[in-house]
Design a protein around this motif. Structure first.
Motif, PDB file in Angstrom:
ATOM      1  N   THR A  32       9.787   3.925  14.067  1.00 51.14           N
ATOM      2  CA  THR A  32       9.039   4.640  13.020  1.00 51.14           C
ATOM      3  C   THR A  32       8.172   3.669  12.219  1.00 51.14           C
ATOM      4  OG1 THR A  32      10.980   4.513  11.561  1.00 51.14           O
ATOM      5  CG2 THR A  32      10.657   6.560  12.798  1.00 51.14           C
ATOM      6  N   GLU A  33       7.524   2.751  12.917  1.00 52.03           N
ATOM      7  CA  GLU A  33       6.666   1.776  12.228  1.00 52.03           C
ATOM      8  C   GLU A  33       5.526   2.458  11.480  1.00 52.03           C
ATOM      9  OE1 GLU A  33       5.417  -0.971  15.211  1.00 52.03           O
ATOM     10  OE2 GLU A  33       7.367  -1.988  15.325  1.00 52.03           O
ATOM     11  N   TYR A  34       5.145   3.635  11.928  1.00 56.75           N
ATOM     12  CA  TYR A  34       4.060   4.353  11.247  1.00 56.75           C
ATOM     13  C   TYR A  34       4.426   4.732   9.818  1.00 56.75           C
ATOM     14  CZ  TYR A  34       6.690   8.607  12.495  1.00 56.75           C
ATOM     15  OH  TYR A  34       7.668   9.570  12.637  1.00 56.75           O
ATOM     16  N   ALA A  35       5.724   4.665   9.488  1.00 59.33           N
ATOM     17  CA  ALA A  35       6.162   5.010   8.131  1.00 59.33           C
ATOM     18  C   ALA A  35       6.203   3.805   7.197  1.00 59.33           C
ATOM     19  CB  ALA A  35       7.545   5.662   8.183  1.00 59.33           C
ATOM     20  N   PHE A  36       5.819   2.640   7.681  1.00 67.14           N
ATOM     21  CA  PHE A  36       5.857   1.446   6.829  1.00 67.14           C
ATOM     22  C   PHE A  36       4.838   1.533   5.694  1.00 67.14           C
ATOM     23  CE2 PHE A  36       7.510  -1.593  10.385  1.00 67.14           C
ATOM     24  CZ  PHE A  36       8.745  -0.990  10.307  1.00 67.14           C
ATOM     25  N   THR A  37       3.687   2.123   5.974  1.00 65.50           N
ATOM     26  CA  THR A  37       2.604   2.177   4.981  1.00 65.50           C
ATOM     27  C   THR A  37       1.970   3.565   5.003  1.00 65.50           C
ATOM     28  OG1 THR A  37       0.995   1.359   6.604  1.00 65.50           O
ATOM     29  CG2 THR A  37       2.087  -0.289   5.216  1.00 65.50           C
ATOM     30  N   GLY A  38       1.082   3.777   4.047  1.00 68.66           N
ATOM     31  CA  GLY A  38       0.344   5.043   4.001  1.00 68.66           C
ATOM     32  C   GLY A  38       1.116   6.119   3.272  1.00 68.66           C
ATOM     33  N   GLY A  39       1.171   7.291   3.870  1.00 67.10           N
ATOM     34  CA  GLY A  39       1.825   8.422   3.229  1.00 67.10           C
ATOM     35  C   GLY A  39       1.008   8.989   2.085  1.00 67.10           C
ATOM     36  N   LYS A  40       1.575   9.987   1.422  1.00 66.50           N
ATOM     37  CA  LYS A  40       0.895  10.572   0.269  1.00 66.50           C
ATOM     38  C   LYS A  40       1.911  10.847  -0.829  1.00 66.50           C
ATOM     39  CE  LYS A  40       1.211  15.406   1.837  1.00 66.50           C
ATOM     40  NZ  LYS A  40       0.473  16.662   2.083  1.00 66.50           N
ATOM     41  N   LYS A  41       1.462  10.707  -2.068  1.00 67.74           N
ATOM     42  CA  LYS A  41       2.321  10.964  -3.219  1.00 67.74           C
ATOM     43  C   LYS A  41       2.566  12.465  -3.351  1.00 67.74           C
ATOM     44  CE  LYS A  41       3.334   7.232  -5.823  1.00 67.74           C
ATOM     45  NZ  LYS A  41       4.657   6.983  -6.451  1.00 67.74           N
TER      46      LYS A  41
END
Length: 213
Positions: free
Chosen positions: A41-50
């Motif tokens: 799940t490396e895609y969850a290391f950064t980004g996302g939304k508040k």
């Protein structure tokens, strides 16, 4: 009410733990201080939304299931994760937390089912294990060992004994997909008569590595 950075919220079958196969809403929080070599799940290391907690609760309610898993990344890296889980409990959900074992779980409500890794040698993050977390485990909780090779297996078996883990909680042994032959791991567990649950990640069998599954 506080906010959290969210990578995704999705509805799927639980692929691991003692609720494997049950329809579950997953709340994947963004960010992780670890870098396990087998991370999927490396895609969850950064980004996302508040997202405000109220908005998260509204989205969870949409799926109509009582099972909610808070995962990551490492969800406890965001302090407001505790607030989120408390609100989910107030709404009557059966809440589980997937955590790396590197973050303090002392403030997690005991009604939350902790599914906690103890990082094996091949993870590259063995030194990050926070062994005092073991004191906060209950029979409802689960400790997961992700097994990549014989060294991992031997270390995990020794750790079971050193911390009397089978007397504290449920134990999960899971092979690293594509690295540890699952049949061989199952045979070793049977040969050594270990008091553990063997598991394969159901979601990877059904949907390979599709995101949001």
């Amino acid at each position: 009410m506080s906010s959290l950075r969210i990578t995704e919220i999705f509805h799927s079958l639980q692929g691991e733990s003692d609720t494997v196969g049950l329809p579950t809403v997953f709340i994947r929080l963004t960010g992780c201080p670890l870098r396990c070599v087998y991370c999927d799940t490396e895609y969850a290391f950064t980004g996302g939304k508040k997202m405000p907690i109220a908005a998260i609760l509204d989205e969870v309610k949409h799926y109509g299931t009582p099972y909610v898993t808070v995962t990551g990344g490492e969800p406890l890296a965001q302090p407001s994760c505790i607030d989120l889980m408390n609100e989910l409990l107030k709404e009557g959900y059966r809440v589980s937390l997937e955590t790396s074992g590197a973050m303090d779980v002392a403030k997690v409500d005991p009604r939350v089912i902790k599914v906690m890794d103890l990082k094996t040698p091949s993870s590259g993050e063995l030194s990050r294990n926070l062994y005092r977390n073991i004191d906060h485990l209950t029979p409802r909780d689960q400790v997961k060992f992700v097994i990549g090779n014989d060294e991992d297996y031997d270390w995990s078996k020794a750790t079971l004994t050193a911390y009397q883990l089978p007397e504290r909680c449920q134990i999960l042994f899971s092979p690293v997909m594509g690295q540890q032959n699952p049949t061989r791991l199952a045979e070793k567990i049977l040969k050594d008569r270990l008091p553990v649950r063997f598991q394969i990640q159901l979601h990877k069998i059904l949907w390979n590595d599709a995101r949001g599954r």
